[in-house]
Design a protein around this motif. Sequence first.
Motif, short mmCIF file in Angstrom:
data_model
loop_
_atom_site.label_atom_id
_atom_site.label_comp_id
_atom_site.label_asym_id
_atom_site.label_seq_id
_atom_site.Cartn_x
_atom_site.Cartn_y
_atom_site.Cartn_z
N ASN A 10 0.86 -1.19 0.00
CA ASN A 10 0.00 0.00 0.00
C ASN A 10 0.89 1.24 0.00
OD1 ASN A 10 -2.95 -0.87 0.30
ND2 ASN A 10 -1.97 -2.04 1.94
N VAL A 11 0.65 2.13 -0.96
CA VAL A 11 1.44 3.35 -1.05
C VAL A 11 0.50 4.52 -1.30
CG1 VAL A 11 3.41 4.48 -2.16
CG2 VAL A 11 3.23 1.98 -2.22
N GLY A 12 0.71 5.61 -0.55
CA GLY A 12 -0.17 6.76 -0.73
C GLY A 12 0.52 8.08 -0.46
N TYR A 13 -0.19 9.14 -0.77
CA TYR A 13 0.28 10.50 -0.52
C TYR A 13 -0.82 11.27 0.21
CZ TYR A 13 3.66 9.47 -4.27
OH TYR A 13 4.64 8.90 -5.06
N ASP A 14 -0.41 11.97 1.27
CA ASP A 14 -1.35 12.85 1.99
C ASP A 14 -2.66 12.14 2.33
OD1 ASP A 14 0.48 14.98 1.73
OD2 ASP A 14 -0.29 15.43 -0.28
N GLY A 15 -2.54 10.92 2.77
CA GLY A 15 -3.73 10.19 3.19
C GLY A 15 -4.53 9.56 2.07
N HIS A 16 -4.09 9.75 0.82
CA HIS A 16 -4.80 9.19 -0.33
C HIS A 16 -4.03 7.99 -0.85
CE1 HIS A 16 -7.25 8.85 -3.85
NE2 HIS A 16 -6.24 9.12 -4.68
N LEU A 17 -4.67 6.83 -0.84
CA LEU A 17 -4.01 5.59 -1.26
C LEU A 17 -3.93 5.52 -2.78
CD1 LEU A 17 -2.85 3.32 0.48
CD2 LEU A 17 -4.95 2.01 0.05
N ILE A 18 -2.71 5.34 -3.30
CA ILE A 18 -2.50 5.28 -4.74
C ILE A 18 -2.34 3.83 -5.20
CG2 ILE A 18 -1.07 6.05 -6.67
CD1 ILE A 18 -2.45 8.33 -5.22
N VAL A 19 -1.46 3.09 -4.56
CA VAL A 19 -1.27 1.66 -4.83
C VAL A 19 -1.93 0.88 -3.71
CG1 VAL A 19 0.45 -0.18 -5.00
CG2 VAL A 19 0.86 2.01 -6.13
N LYS A 20 -2.79 -0.06 -4.08
CA LYS A 20 -3.69 -0.67 -3.10
C LYS A 20 -3.50 -2.18 -2.97
CE LYS A 20 -6.99 2.87 -4.59
NZ LYS A 20 -8.26 3.13 -5.31
N ASN A 21 -2.96 -2.58 -1.85
CA ASN A 21 -2.86 -4.01 -1.50
C ASN A 21 -2.30 -4.82 -2.66
OD1 ASN A 21 -3.23 -6.07 0.44
ND2 ASN A 21 -5.09 -6.75 -0.59
N LEU A 22 -1.21 -4.32 -3.24
CA LEU A 22 -0.67 -4.87 -4.47
C LEU A 22 0.35 -5.98 -4.19
CD1 LEU A 22 -1.14 -4.12 -7.49
CD2 LEU A 22 1.03 -2.92 -7.40
N SER A 23 0.05 -7.16 -4.67
CA SER A 23 0.99 -8.28 -4.59
C SER A 23 1.34 -8.69 -6.01
CB SER A 23 0.37 -9.46 -3.84
OG SER A 23 0.12 -9.12 -2.48
N ILE A 24 2.59 -8.55 -6.36
CA ILE A 24 3.00 -8.81 -7.73
C ILE A 24 4.40 -9.40 -7.77
CG2 ILE A 24 4.01 -6.53 -8.16
CD1 ILE A 24 2.58 -6.69 -10.91
N GLU A 25 4.64 -10.27 -8.73
CA GLU A 25 5.95 -10.88 -8.92
C GLU A 25 6.57 -10.36 -10.22
OE1 GLU A 25 5.03 -15.04 -8.94
OE2 GLU A 25 5.10 -15.19 -6.75
N ILE A 26 7.85 -10.02 -10.17
CA ILE A 26 8.57 -9.54 -11.35
C ILE A 26 9.47 -10.67 -11.84
CG2 ILE A 26 10.18 -7.84 -12.27
CD1 ILE A 26 7.52 -6.62 -11.40
N PRO A 27 9.24 -11.18 -13.04
CA PRO A 27 10.08 -12.27 -13.57
C PRO A 27 11.54 -11.83 -13.71
CG PRO A 27 8.07 -12.02 -14.87
CD PRO A 27 8.15 -10.82 -13.98
N ASP A 28 12.43 -12.69 -13.28
CA ASP A 28 13.85 -12.37 -13.34
C ASP A 28 14.38 -12.57 -14.76
OD1 ASP A 28 16.22 -11.60 -11.97
OD2 ASP A 28 16.94 -13.66 -12.08
N LYS A 29 15.31 -11.69 -15.16
CA LYS A 29 16.01 -11.78 -16.45
C LYS A 29 15.05 -11.65 -17.64
CE LYS A 29 19.69 -14.65 -14.49
NZ LYS A 29 20.44 -15.93 -14.57
N GLN A 30 13.94 -10.96 -17.42
CA GLN A 30 12.98 -10.70 -18.48
C GLN A 30 12.69 -9.21 -18.56
OE1 GLN A 30 9.47 -13.20 -18.63
NE2 GLN A 30 10.58 -14.98 -17.88
N ILE A 31 11.96 -8.81 -19.61
CA ILE A 31 11.51 -7.43 -19.74
C ILE A 31 10.04 -7.36 -19.33
CG2 ILE A 31 11.07 -5.51 -21.31
CD1 ILE A 31 13.40 -6.42 -23.00
N THR A 32 9.76 -6.55 -18.34
CA THR A 32 8.39 -6.33 -17.89
C THR A 32 7.99 -4.90 -18.23
OG1 THR A 32 8.55 -7.90 -16.05
CG2 THR A 32 6.87 -6.19 -15.87
N THR A 33 6.84 -4.74 -18.88
CA THR A 33 6.33 -3.40 -19.14
C THR A 33 5.04 -3.20 -18.36
OG1 THR A 33 5.14 -4.11 -21.14
CG2 THR A 33 7.37 -3.25 -21.43
N ILE A 34 4.89 -1.98 -17.85
CA ILE A 34 3.70 -1.62 -17.07
C ILE A 34 2.90 -0.59 -17.86
CG2 ILE A 34 2.87 -0.69 -14.87
CD1 ILE A 34 5.57 -1.52 -13.65
#
Length: 281
Positions: A10-34
């Motif tokens: 969970n990540v936020g600014y000034d009490g406003h949540l921006i990223v919410k309960n995020l569970s994510i895996e980043i594959p190793d040695k690969q290219i990930t685009t968001i």
Amino acid sequence: MIRLYTDALNVGYDGHLIVKNLSIEIPDKQITTIIGPNGCGKSTLLKAITRIISHDSGAVVLDGKNISKENTKWLAKKMAILPQTPESAGGLTVGELVSYGRFPYQKGFGRLTKKDVEVIDWALEVTGISDFKYRPVDELSGGQRQRVWIAMALAQETEMIFLDEPTTYLDMAHQLEVLELLQKLNQEQERTIIMVLHDLNQAARFADYMIALKEGNIVKAGNCEEVITHRVLKSVFQIDAEIGRDPRTNKPMCITYNLLKGEHKNEETLDPSRTVVHAVH
């Protein structure tokens, strides 16, 4: 193999949540685009994973370690990040700015070693800015400055490179040069690349893995076939997209789209045939 993941972040600014309960895996040695619309939390996610900003709760774990508990130099040898709007480099030459990428390896008074100089020159060469080494960064064009910042990230020699819209300010040819360079680093040096891209077709073309975000949540994560679909793009961007095939890579691509309006925005039942249409020739 998964070395990097977030757990209920969970990540936020000034009490406003921006990223919410995020569970994510980043594959190793690969290219990930968001991908995702403006304000959906893409940049916030990158900053939290690389510890530029702190998170409210949850964890970012790299090689089994909670990064919030590790020292800065340890992390700087693992991750490099090119932010969306790098800070001003007033008064610095190109070579001086790129040399800052060697900070994690310096000891004592921070003098550059022979290895440092070799890495700096390599980073300048592969980004095509060797001729600018002694020029002030402020005198360069926007596209040239962008390549300087990328060179600094490369000089850091990390196993993972995070880039927030690395093609900003670049024309089409230089966009392709940058993305092909990152692909080469991935393929030849097994660097893990994680980048935010606005151009959906570039994101699909260069990605092994894609993450689609909306309002701080994951709508879909997977390979390009799973993410670049009519259904996912409708949910993420509120568009009615026609999906075809890139004739050079055979990857899915967005051929054209219309904005969804009214009741069509909330339709849940979609025709699966809309996901794949005729290839572009």
